[in-house]
Design a protein around this motif. Structure first.
Motif, PDB file in Angstrom:
ATOM      1  N   HIS A   1      49.200  18.503 -26.044  1.00  0.00           N
ATOM      2  CA  HIS A   1      50.159  17.657 -26.751  1.00  0.00           C
ATOM      3  C   HIS A   1      50.413  18.193 -28.159  1.00  0.00           C
ATOM      4  N   ASP A   2      51.568  17.845 -28.702  1.00  0.00           N
ATOM      5  CA  ASP A   2      51.874  18.130 -30.100  1.00  0.00           C
ATOM      6  C   ASP A   2      51.348  16.972 -30.942  1.00  0.00           C
ATOM      7  N   TYR A   3      51.037  17.251 -32.194  1.00  0.00           N
ATOM      8  CA  TYR A   3      50.526  16.204 -33.073  1.00  0.00           C
ATOM      9  C   TYR A   3      50.788  16.582 -34.518  1.00  0.00           C
ATOM     10  N   LEU A   4      50.729  15.619 -35.395  1.00  0.00           N
ATOM     11  CA  LEU A   4      50.947  15.800 -36.816  1.00  0.00           C
ATOM     12  C   LEU A   4      49.823  15.092 -37.560  1.00  0.00           C
ATOM     13  N   VAL A   5      49.212  15.796 -38.502  1.00  0.00           N
ATOM     14  CA  VAL A   5      48.109  15.230 -39.268  1.00  0.00           C
ATOM     15  C   VAL A   5      48.415  15.404 -40.753  1.00  0.00           C
ATOM     16  N   THR A   6      48.182  14.374 -41.522  1.00  0.00           N
ATOM     17  CA  THR A   6      48.364  14.445 -42.962  1.00  0.00           C
ATOM     18  C   THR A   6      47.130  15.061 -43.606  1.00  0.00           C
ATOM     19  N   VAL A   7      47.351  16.042 -44.481  1.00  0.00           N
ATOM     20  CA  VAL A   7      46.244  16.671 -45.207  1.00  0.00           C
ATOM     21  C   VAL A   7      46.543  16.520 -46.693  1.00  0.00           C
ATOM     22  N   LYS A   8      45.635  15.909 -47.414  1.00  0.00           N
ATOM     23  CA  LYS A   8      45.815  15.682 -48.843  1.00  0.00           C
ATOM     24  C   LYS A   8      45.196  16.812 -49.653  1.00  0.00           C
ATOM     25  N   GLY A   9      45.622  16.909 -50.893  1.00  0.00           N
ATOM     26  CA  GLY A   9      45.125  17.942 -51.793  1.00  0.00           C
ATOM     27  C   GLY A   9      43.650  17.822 -52.114  1.00  0.00           C
ATOM     28  N   ASN A  10      43.048  16.649 -51.884  1.00  0.00           N
ATOM     29  CA  ASN A  10      41.619  16.504 -52.181  1.00  0.00           C
ATOM     30  C   ASN A  10      40.743  17.139 -51.093  1.00  0.00           C
ATOM     31  N   GLN A  11      41.359  17.623 -50.017  1.00  0.00           N
ATOM     32  CA  GLN A  11      40.652  18.412 -48.992  1.00  0.00           C
ATOM     33  C   GLN A  11      40.995  19.873 -49.275  1.00  0.00           C
ATOM     34  N   LYS A  12      40.453  20.383 -50.378  1.00  0.00           N
ATOM     35  CA  LYS A  12      40.915  21.641 -50.969  1.00  0.00           C
ATOM     36  C   LYS A  12      40.903  22.836 -50.019  1.00  0.00           C
ATOM     37  N   LYS A  13      39.822  23.067 -49.310  1.00  0.00           N
ATOM     38  CA  LYS A  13      39.751  24.241 -48.432  1.00  0.00           C
ATOM     39  C   LYS A  13      40.749  24.141 -47.283  1.00  0.00           C
ATOM     40  N   LEU A  14      40.804  22.983 -46.651  1.00  0.00           N
ATOM     41  CA  LEU A  14      41.726  22.780 -45.541  1.00  0.00           C
ATOM     42  C   LEU A  14      43.168  22.860 -46.022  1.00  0.00           C
ATOM     43  N   TYR A  15      43.461  22.217 -47.141  1.00  0.00           N
ATOM     44  CA  TYR A  15      44.812  22.225 -47.704  1.00  0.00           C
ATOM     45  C   TYR A  15      45.251  23.647 -48.034  1.00  0.00           C
ATOM     46  N   GLN A  16      44.382  24.424 -48.657  1.00  0.00           N
ATOM     47  CA  GLN A  16      44.711  25.802 -49.029  1.00  0.00           C
ATOM     48  C   GLN A  16      44.900  26.673 -47.791  1.00  0.00           C
ATOM     49  N   ALA A  17      44.045  26.502 -46.789  1.00  0.00           N
ATOM     50  CA  ALA A  17      44.165  27.283 -45.552  1.00  0.00           C
ATOM     51  C   ALA A  17      45.501  26.993 -44.864  1.00  0.00           C
ATOM     52  N   LEU A  18      45.907  25.731 -44.812  1.00  0.00           N
ATOM     53  CA  LEU A  18      47.178  25.379 -44.186  1.00  0.00           C
ATOM     54  C   LEU A  18      48.369  25.863 -45.007  1.00  0.00           C
ATOM     55  N   THR A  19      48.260  25.780 -46.313  1.00  0.00           N
ATOM     56  CA  THR A  19      49.323  26.280 -47.184  1.00  0.00           C
ATOM     57  C   THR A  19      49.514  27.772 -46.979  1.00  0.00           C
ATOM     58  N   ASN A  20      48.418  28.523 -46.961  1.00  0.00           N
ATOM     59  CA  ASN A  20      48.494  29.967 -46.748  1.00  0.00           C
ATOM     60  C   ASN A  20      49.095  30.279 -45.379  1.00  0.00           C
ATOM     61  N   TYR A  21      48.654  29.572 -44.369  1.00  0.00           N
ATOM     62  CA  TYR A  21      49.146  29.787 -43.015  1.00  0.00           C
ATOM     63  C   TYR A  21      50.661  29.567 -42.946  1.00  0.00           C
ATOM     64  N   CYS A  22      51.131  28.477 -43.528  1.00  0.00           N
ATOM     65  CA  CYS A  22      52.560  28.158 -43.475  1.00  0.00           C
ATOM     66  C   CYS A  22      53.397  29.188 -44.234  1.00  0.00           C
ATOM     67  N   GLN A  23      52.891  29.700 -45.330  1.00  0.00           N
ATOM     68  CA  GLN A  23      53.631  30.692 -46.106  1.00  0.00           C
ATOM     69  C   GLN A  23      53.708  32.030 -45.381  1.00  0.00           C
ATOM     70  N   GLU A  24      52.763  32.317 -44.500  1.00  0.00           N
ATOM     71  CA  GLU A  24      52.749  33.579 -43.770  1.00  0.00           C
ATOM     72  C   GLU A  24      53.653  33.559 -42.543  1.00  0.00           C
TER      73      GLU A  24
END
Length: 61
Positions: free
Chosen positions: A17-40
């Motif tokens: 299934h497809d899904y959407l999860v909210t990730v806040k900036g206070n989850q720094k490692k996860l947030y940064q990993a997703l940001t990097n992934y999306c920019q690539e």
């Protein structure tokens, strides 16, 4: 991430299934990993349109 959310996401992924999860900036490692992934990533689709009317031309991407 709460345990139940992890279990729910695992179940959704197992079933394909497809899904959407909210990730806040206070989850720094996860947030940064997703940001990097999306920019690539490259866009999977791109749409351009051009309108001419009422004496003006509009282009949107």
């Amino acid at each position: 991430m709460p345990y139940t959310l992890k279990k729910t996401i695992q179940l959704l992924r197992q079933r394909g299934h497809d899904y959407l999860v909210t990730v806040k900036g206070n989850q720094k490692k996860l947030y940064q990993a997703l940001t990097n992934y999306c920019q690539e990533q490259k866009p999977i689709a791109q749409h351009e349109s051009q309108n001419v009317g009422h004496g003006r031309s509009e282009k949107s991407e």
